[in-house]
Design a protein around this motif. Structure first.
Motif, PDB file in Angstrom:
ATOM      1  N   ASP A  93       0.799  -1.224   0.000  1.00 47.79           N
ATOM      2  CA  ASP A  93       0.000   0.000   0.000  1.00 47.79           C
ATOM      3  C   ASP A  93       0.830   1.272   0.000  1.00 47.79           C
ATOM      4  N   GLY A  94       2.161   1.157  -0.059  1.00 47.24           N
ATOM      5  CA  GLY A  94       3.019   2.326  -0.186  1.00 47.24           C
ATOM      6  C   GLY A  94       3.132   3.192   1.056  1.00 47.24           C
ATOM      7  N   VAL A  95       2.767   2.653   2.227  1.00 44.62           N
ATOM      8  CA  VAL A  95       2.823   3.442   3.460  1.00 44.62           C
ATOM      9  C   VAL A  95       4.252   3.828   3.802  1.00 44.62           C
ATOM     10  N   ASP A  96       5.193   2.919   3.597  1.00 42.49           N
ATOM     11  CA  ASP A  96       6.583   3.228   3.946  1.00 42.49           C
ATOM     12  C   ASP A  96       7.091   4.430   3.154  1.00 42.49           C
ATOM     13  N   GLU A  97       6.811   4.469   1.867  1.00 40.48           N
ATOM     14  CA  GLU A  97       7.278   5.595   1.059  1.00 40.48           C
ATOM     15  C   GLU A  97       6.588   6.882   1.470  1.00 40.48           C
ATOM     16  N   ARG A  98       5.284   6.850   1.693  1.00 37.00           N
ATOM     17  CA  ARG A  98       4.575   8.068   2.089  1.00 37.00           C
ATOM     18  C   ARG A  98       5.077   8.578   3.435  1.00 37.00           C
ATOM     19  N   THR A  99       5.387   7.658   4.339  1.00 39.63           N
ATOM     20  CA  THR A  99       5.905   8.065   5.646  1.00 39.63           C
ATOM     21  C   THR A  99       7.270   8.720   5.506  1.00 39.63           C
ATOM     22  N   MET A 100       8.133   8.148   4.676  1.00 42.65           N
ATOM     23  CA  MET A 100       9.461   8.740   4.487  1.00 42.65           C
ATOM     24  C   MET A 100       9.374  10.119   3.851  1.00 42.65           C
ATOM     25  N   LEU A 101       8.501  10.289   2.878  1.00 42.31           N
ATOM     26  CA  LEU A 101       8.364  11.603   2.255  1.00 42.31           C
ATOM     27  C   LEU A 101       7.819  12.622   3.246  1.00 42.31           C
ATOM     28  N   ALA A 102       6.906  12.190   4.122  1.00 35.76           N
ATOM     29  CA  ALA A 102       6.413  13.086   5.172  1.00 35.76           C
ATOM     30  C   ALA A 102       7.535  13.446   6.141  1.00 35.76           C
ATOM     31  N   GLY A 103       8.398  12.482   6.445  1.00 34.39           N
ATOM     32  CA  GLY A 103       9.536  12.770   7.310  1.00 34.39           C
ATOM     33  C   GLY A 103      10.522  13.731   6.672  1.00 34.39           C
ATOM     34  N   LEU A 104      10.757  13.586   5.385  1.00 32.91           N
ATOM     35  CA  LEU A 104      11.653  14.509   4.689  1.00 32.91           C
ATOM     36  C   LEU A 104      11.060  15.914   4.629  1.00 32.91           C
ATOM     37  N   ALA A 105       9.744  16.019   4.615  1.00 31.98           N
ATOM     38  CA  ALA A 105       9.119  17.350   4.686  1.00 31.98           C
ATOM     39  C   ALA A 105       9.423  18.010   6.027  1.00 31.98           C
ATOM     40  N   VAL A 106       9.478  17.219   7.107  1.00 31.92           N
ATOM     41  CA  VAL A 106       9.886  17.754   8.410  1.00 31.92           C
ATOM     42  C   VAL A 106      11.333  18.234   8.340  1.00 31.92           C
ATOM     43  N   CYS A 107      12.200  17.455   7.685  1.00 33.08           N
ATOM     44  CA  CYS A 107      13.600  17.867   7.539  1.00 33.08           C
ATOM     45  C   CYS A 107      13.694  19.203   6.813  1.00 33.08           C
ATOM     46  N   GLU A 108      12.898  19.366   5.763  1.00 31.81           N
ATOM     47  CA  GLU A 108      12.890  20.627   5.014  1.00 31.81           C
ATOM     48  C   GLU A 108      12.493  21.797   5.914  1.00 31.81           C
ATOM     49  N   ARG A 109      11.481  21.584   6.739  1.00 30.37           N
ATOM     50  CA  ARG A 109      11.040  22.667   7.622  1.00 30.37           C
ATOM     51  C   ARG A 109      12.133  23.044   8.603  1.00 30.37           C
ATOM     52  N   LEU A 110      12.852  22.071   9.092  1.00 29.81           N
ATOM     53  CA  LEU A 110      13.929  22.370  10.033  1.00 29.81           C
ATOM     54  C   LEU A 110      15.073  23.109   9.352  1.00 29.81           C
TER      55      LEU A 110
END
Length: 555
Positions: free
Chosen positions: A430-447
């Motif tokens: 279901d692609g949850v792992d990829e969606r979770t990683m992309l959401a985590g990288l969005a946090v990295c961008e904000r930081l």
């Protein structure tokens, strides 16, 4: 045989004497070193510890910031995965420690225990003895924590857990960025409610403190503990009743039979332990027969259930003062004379846990993270295999509990052949792992985009190269698929459980045979949110108690 003669036959050192002991332990890593040290506290038993690698003599093994220089060298098993379809077809480098201390001699020294809920999950799978409440006394036994911040943290244990001696000023800037972005900064290693923290490390006064330092060196004078390095185990041997009798082991080019009077205990880790079980005839029967191996136990889950933490990092260019300058003569002098300076850094000087919107979508329990953010005071690129290219930082996202599970399989019946490792990153249907990683990288961008980090960065990117000309989404996509790699935490390939399909039972006994246990990261039923060195040492401590209880029932 008397206790005295038994001790003499297992005396310390490599030597050429008879290889026989009450307990034969394979692998002197995080769990194996702890297990050997604890069992040998009883002078009435003998312990033979077999390690395929050599002694931990190289200076780079002890200088914290030098750990990546050990990759693909003499102290590394030097593994690579098969090509990963969801990571642009790349193979991923998997270093594993091959020396006394195992991967605790090769890792980034981060002491990140995970959450109480992770261990309660183990308790659900393997019984209450593996729950958080039951394991806290073992953490007390393991940890020698400087300035403990929580009652569950040990202060008088074997393993030093200390503050960083000389962190870079960028780490304080990162923690300020965290506050600016609205995330909590907390004490490290809380059982719940963990936010962001400066990393506690397995150091002692600025030098690495591996399990070879913490456990084996204090035990080296015991006559009943024999440690043999350069000892590659070929397979476990069994009698007609399918009881383990010892192992065949290559030492100085000669195959010898090391005999175990009581038990054989495998502590090779999540790659080498399933490989050795397969070579010993314990594994999926059809696969074993393909390699001409006689089947002792048809155990389909040996080598299955492989889980690992995938990390994808963004590396903004920095204005100066990062670990790019760590190899200058002044830094080496500061380390050698005072154990100060950049070379005392573990590189990943801060971390923290966040919960993304994906966690809510898929029902991750409230209060638990799905991403760890890691911060390094260097641009950690090229899987650590290339020199630092420039002044830079790394802010990365780590997938905490992947739905994608992989395998470790044999390449051949030759014990010197590397196994086939397929972590199957991002392969969940279901692609949850990829969606979770992309959401985590969005946090990295904000930081990275906070005022605190903009003040120490240049607006350009070391990785992805030319990232200043990309959108945040483009940077995340290329970082995930083109540059992500392991965080070096493989687990689960000899799963522990109460169910008949599990490889080992809750007392770590291999199902289908007698006299054989596993005690290492391979027994973890599910990967923790955090890092795996701490629980691996705890597993070694628990195993020591289980072995002693079996030898002295009712004591």
């Amino acid at each position: 045989m008397s206790a005295r003669s038994s001790r003499a036959r297992a005396g310390a050192g490599a030597g050429a004497g008879a290889l026989e002991a009450d307990y034969v332990i394979v692998g002197a890593g995080s769990a194996g070193a702890a297990l050997a040290a604890r069992l040998s506290e009883d002078p009435q038993v003998t312990v033979l510890l077999l390690e395929a690698g050599g002694p931990d003599k190289a200076l780079e093994l002890h200088i914290p910031a030098a750990f990546s220089k050990l990759f693909r060298g003499a102290y590394d098993w030097n593994y690579d995965t098969v090509a990963q379809p969801h990571l642009d077809g790349r193979t991923i480098f998997w270093p594993r420690g091959k020396t006394l201390g195992g991967s605790s001699s090769l890792n980034a020294m981060m002491w990140v225990r995970g959450f109480a809920a992770d261990y309660d999950g183990w308790g659900d799978a393997a019984g209450p003895a593996w729950s958080w409440e039951s394991l806290v006394p073992y953490f007390w036994r393991v940890e020698k924590t400087q300035d403990a911040a929580d009652p569950t943290q040990g202060t008088h244990g074997a393993q030093p857990v200390e503050h960083q001696r000389d962190p870079r000023p960028h780490t304080a800037a990162f923690l300020q960025a965290v506050r600016e972005a609205g995330y909590p900064v907390t004490a490290p290693n809380l059982p719940a409610g963990q936010g962001f923290s400066q990393t506690m490390v397995t150091h002692h006064r600025g030098s690495r403190a591996s399990t070879a330092d913490a456990y084996l060196r204090p035990a080296r004078g015991r006559r009943n503990l024999r440690v043999v390095t350069g000892a590659l185990v070929r397979r476990v041997t069994f009698d007609d009743a399918r009881r383990a009798t010892g192992v065949y082991v290559d030492i100085d080019g000669i195959t010898r039979h090391a005999l175990a009077r009581h038990e054989v205990i495998l502590c090779g880790g999540a790659v080498n332990t399933p490989q050795l079980l397969h070579l010993s005839g314990i594994g999926p029967a059809a696969q074993l027969r393909e390699h001409g191996i006689d089947v002792v136990v048809d155990a389909p889950e040996v080598g299955a259930n492989l889980q690992d933490h995938l990390v994808a990092g963004l590396a903004p260019a920095a204005r100066g003062g990062t670990l790019f300058g760590a190899e200058k003569p002044a830094q080496l002098a500061a380390y050698l004379t005072r154990r100060r300076g950049m070379l005392t850094s573990n590189v990943a000087e801060a971390y923290g846990f966040v919960r993304t919107e994906v966690a809510d979508e898929i029902g991750v329990p409230e209060g638990l993270p799905d991403i760890e953010i890691i911060f390094a005071t260097a641009p950690y690129v090229g899987e650590g295999l290339v020199p630092l290219p420039a002044e830079g930082l790394t802010v990365g996202a780590i997938l905490q509990q992947p739905r994608s599970h992989g395998t470790v399989r044999l390449a051949s019946a030759d014990p010197t052949a590397k196994p086939v490792i397929d972590p199957a990153y991002l392969s969940d249907a279901d692609g949850v792992d990829e969606r979770t990683m992309l959401a985590g990288l969005a946090v990295c961008e904000r930081l990275v985009d906070t005022a605190a980090l903009r003040a120490v960065t240049t607006g350009e990117w070391v990785q992805p190269e030319g990232g200043e000309n990309m959108s945040a989404i483009e940077r995340a996509e290329i970082s995930l698929h083109g540059y992500s790699h392991t965080l070096y935490h493989p687990v689960g390939t000899a799963r522990m459980g109460r169910d008949a399909a599990s490889v080992v039972d809750p007392e770590l006994r291999v199902r289908g045979v007698d006299g054989l246990r596993v005690a290492d990261a391979s027994i973890m039923p599910r990967i923790i949110r955090g890092h795996t060195n701490a629980p691996s040492i705890v597993i070694g401590e628990v195993a020591a108690d289980l072995v002693r209880a079996a030898a002295h029932p009712g004591r």
